[in-house]
Design a protein around this motif. Structure first.
Motif, PDB file in Angstrom:
ATOM      1  N   UNK A 288       0.807  -1.229   0.000  1.00  0.00           N
ATOM      2  CA  UNK A 288       0.000   0.000   0.000  1.00  0.00           C
ATOM      3  C   UNK A 288       0.836   1.274   0.000  1.00  0.00           C
ATOM      4  N   UNK A 289       2.136   1.156  -0.257  1.00  0.00           N
ATOM      5  CA  UNK A 289       3.033   2.300  -0.323  1.00  0.00           C
ATOM      6  C   UNK A 289       4.008   2.077  -1.473  1.00  0.00           C
ATOM      7  N   UNK A 290       4.781   3.096  -1.777  1.00  0.00           N
ATOM      8  CA  UNK A 290       5.694   3.066  -2.916  1.00  0.00           C
ATOM      9  C   UNK A 290       6.813   2.048  -2.728  1.00  0.00           C
ATOM     10  N   UNK A 291       7.075   1.275  -3.789  1.00  0.00           N
ATOM     11  CA  UNK A 291       8.221   0.378  -3.857  1.00  0.00           C
ATOM     12  C   UNK A 291       8.967   0.638  -5.163  1.00  0.00           C
ATOM     13  N   UNK A 292      10.286   0.504  -5.109  1.00  0.00           N
ATOM     14  CA  UNK A 292      11.108   0.624  -6.315  1.00  0.00           C
ATOM     15  C   UNK A 292      12.441  -0.055  -6.050  1.00  0.00           C
ATOM     16  N   UNK A 293      13.338  -0.021  -7.024  1.00  0.00           N
ATOM     17  CA  UNK A 293      14.720  -0.479  -6.870  1.00  0.00           C
ATOM     18  C   UNK A 293      14.791  -1.908  -6.306  1.00  0.00           C
ATOM     19  N   UNK A 294      14.244  -2.894  -7.038  1.00  0.00           N
ATOM     20  CA  UNK A 294      14.190  -4.278  -6.540  1.00  0.00           C
ATOM     21  C   UNK A 294      15.529  -5.004  -6.704  1.00  0.00           C
ATOM     22  N   UNK A 295      16.406  -4.818  -5.742  1.00  0.00           N
ATOM     23  CA  UNK A 295      17.753  -5.384  -5.769  1.00  0.00           C
ATOM     24  C   UNK A 295      17.675  -6.881  -5.432  1.00  0.00           C
TER      25      UNK A 295
ATOM     26  N   UNK B 117      21.681 -15.988  -2.119  1.00  0.00           N
ATOM     27  CA  UNK B 117      22.530 -16.253  -0.963  1.00  0.00           C
ATOM     28  C   UNK B 117      22.156 -17.612  -0.356  1.00  0.00           C
ATOM     29  N   UNK B 118      23.173 -18.459  -0.235  1.00  0.00           N
ATOM     30  CA  UNK B 118      23.004 -19.755   0.412  1.00  0.00           C
ATOM     31  C   UNK B 118      21.880 -20.580  -0.234  1.00  0.00           C
ATOM     32  N   UNK B 119      21.830 -20.532  -1.575  1.00  0.00           N
ATOM     33  CA  UNK B 119      20.863 -21.331  -2.309  1.00  0.00           C
ATOM     34  C   UNK B 119      19.465 -20.757  -2.373  1.00  0.00           C
ATOM     35  N   UNK B 120      19.259 -19.553  -1.847  1.00  0.00           N
ATOM     36  CA  UNK B 120      17.950 -18.910  -1.855  1.00  0.00           C
ATOM     37  C   UNK B 120      18.048 -17.558  -2.566  1.00  0.00           C
ATOM     38  N   UNK B 121      16.899 -17.105  -3.096  1.00  0.00           N
ATOM     39  CA  UNK B 121      16.839 -15.807  -3.747  1.00  0.00           C
ATOM     40  C   UNK B 121      16.150 -14.799  -2.828  1.00  0.00           C
ATOM     41  N   UNK B 122      16.768 -13.615  -2.727  1.00  0.00           N
ATOM     42  CA  UNK B 122      16.251 -12.542  -1.891  1.00  0.00           C
ATOM     43  C   UNK B 122      16.114 -11.274  -2.721  1.00  0.00           C
ATOM     44  N   UNK B 123      15.373 -10.327  -2.179  1.00  0.00           N
ATOM     45  CA  UNK B 123      15.158  -9.048  -2.842  1.00  0.00           C
ATOM     46  C   UNK B 123      14.993  -7.981  -1.767  1.00  0.00           C
ATOM     47  N   UNK B 124      15.749  -6.908  -1.875  1.00  0.00           N
ATOM     48  CA  UNK B 124      15.488  -5.735  -1.040  1.00  0.00           C
ATOM     49  C   UNK B 124      14.968  -4.625  -1.937  1.00  0.00           C
ATOM     50  N   UNK B 125      14.097  -3.816  -1.393  1.00  0.00           N
ATOM     51  CA  UNK B 125      13.447  -2.777  -2.189  1.00  0.00           C
ATOM     52  C   UNK B 125      13.527  -1.441  -1.486  1.00  0.00           C
ATOM     53  N   UNK B 126      13.523  -0.380  -2.284  1.00  0.00           N
ATOM     54  CA  UNK B 126      13.329   0.939  -1.697  1.00  0.00           C
ATOM     55  C   UNK B 126      11.878   1.054  -1.248  1.00  0.00           C
ATOM     56  N   UNK B 127      11.705   1.343   0.039  1.00  0.00           N
ATOM     57  CA  UNK B 127      10.352   1.496   0.598  1.00  0.00           C
ATOM     58  C   UNK B 127      10.350   2.686   1.548  1.00  0.00           C
ATOM     59  N   UNK B 128      10.794   3.844   1.028  1.00  0.00           N
ATOM     60  CA  UNK B 128      10.957   5.019   1.876  1.00  0.00           C
ATOM     61  C   UNK B 128       9.661   5.419   2.561  1.00  0.00           C
ATOM     62  N   UNK B 129       8.509   5.224   1.895  1.00  0.00           N
ATOM     63  CA  UNK B 129       7.234   5.629   2.477  1.00  0.00           C
ATOM     64  C   UNK B 129       6.876   4.796   3.699  1.00  0.00           C
ATOM     65  N   UNK B 130       7.484   3.620   3.821  1.00  0.00           N
ATOM     66  CA  UNK B 130       7.305   2.763   4.990  1.00  0.00           C
ATOM     67  C   UNK B 130       8.398   3.002   6.025  1.00  0.00           C
TER      68      UNK B 130
END
Length: 330
Positions: A142-149, A153-166
């Motif tokens: 329900x808030x802005x997301x961008x920059x899905x990096x 790692x260790x056989x799993x996939x991860x994603x960090x996102x810009x979520x400044x509004x949160x």
């Protein structure tokens, strides 16, 4: 009713004044950070429906190094635009990251949703890294997301996102890569962090984040991915420089060195992209130097990326480098 509203407002202001007075007189602390957090939160809530520039679209580049790239001759740029998005009415697509898995490619990027006025995260697939097919949104908060990096790692996939509004840096984990993701938790909380960029180096995690003004860059480190992040003692490691502070993609590993990718946001947002070789990265010190040759990416003067570029993610495929980039036409 008006009298009651005025009375309540006076009471709130008086209460804040008492609280700040106590901090100043008894604790010798002035709440600069609280005021800054409040200011930035209000500013971003006010401007969250404003598109800074654009529209943005995504292209594919290639070259013999991640710093000597040109438009791929195997496809016509841009490879993804807002018109390719099928599940929402999109204003633009931007901030691409990609990853290779089992001889196919998955790209993750921001879709700016015209109806909600904020960014969602989506993905596309390609058999060769040149020809892309849009698939669907993968994360819609329900808030802005961008920059899905995205990273593995260790056989799993991860994603960090810009979520400044949160006021956070959010971590997601793939339940079924690349289409199904779940929220794991926050790496950082309490501030509108911009373009979080993560790398594993010397048995530690390192996280670069910019500030809403685009002029400062801060660094954090941790033994573990999902907790105990410590601010670097040299923060901000880039101070008051809108030309190089804000991240513009993944930390690249090339010739046994790490390279930070930065976007130029002055005098306009998203004009060009620079590279910096990281000379020293440890718990006490950080040093970097600009690579030779000036900007890696810049506006072409016409077409889909005529006005500027602000994102680069590159992978080495054989003896060549392939990159996903974005550009704006105005």
């Amino acid at each position: 009713m008006r009298k009651l509203t005025i009375t309540a407002s006076v009471f709130i202001i008086f209460s804040f004044g008492l609280g700040f007075g106590y901090l100043i007189s008894k604790k010798q602390i002035f709440p600069y950070h609280l005021l800054e957090y409040t200011y930035n939160f209000i500013k971003h809530q006010k401007n969250k429906n404003v598109v800074e520039s654009g529209p943005w679209s995504i292209g594919v580049y290639e070259g013999d190094s991640p710093f000597n790239l040109h438009s791929s001759g195997k496809t016509n740029n841009p490879v993804l635009t807002a018109s390719d998005v099928t599940d929402v009415d999109a204003t633009f697509v931007a901030d691409p990251f990609f990853i290779r898995e089992n001889d196919s490619f998955s790209m993750f990027f921001e879709v700016f949703n015209r109806k909600t006025g904020h960014g969602d995260l989506a993905y596309a697939e390609s058999p060769d890294g040149d020809n892309w097919s849009y698939k669907s949104l993968i994360i819609d908060e329900p808030f802005h997301l961008s920059y899905p990096h995205v990273f593995e790692w260790d056989g799993e996939f991860y994603l960090i996102a810009e979520s400044y509004a949160d006021l956070s840096v959010r971590l997601y984990k793939a339940k079924k890569f690349p289409s199904d993701w779940e929220y794991v938790g926050n790496l950082l909380s309490g501030y509108p962090y911009i373009d979080p960029t993560i790398v594993r180096h010397n048995d530690k995690w390192w996280l670069f984040v910019s500030t809403p003004s685009n002029e400062n860059l801060n660094l954090y480190f941790s033994e573990e991915l999902d907790n105990s992040w410590t601010p670097h003692p040299m923060n901000p490691i880039v101070r008051k420089n809108k030309n190089i502070a804000r991240p513009a993609g993944r930390i690249l590993q090339h010739d046994d060195s790490l390279f930070r990718i930065a976007q130029d946001d002055y005098p306009e947002y998203g004009t060009q992209v620079f590279g910096f070789k990281i000379i020293e990265l440890n718990e006490k010190s950080y040093r970097e130097v600009p690579i030779d040759g000036g900007a890696i990416l810049s506006g072409s003067g016409k077409g889909w990326n005529g006005a500027g570029m602000h994102q680069l993610d590159a992978l080495k495929i054989g003896d060549k480098w392939k990159a996903v980039v974005d550009g704006r036409d105005r």
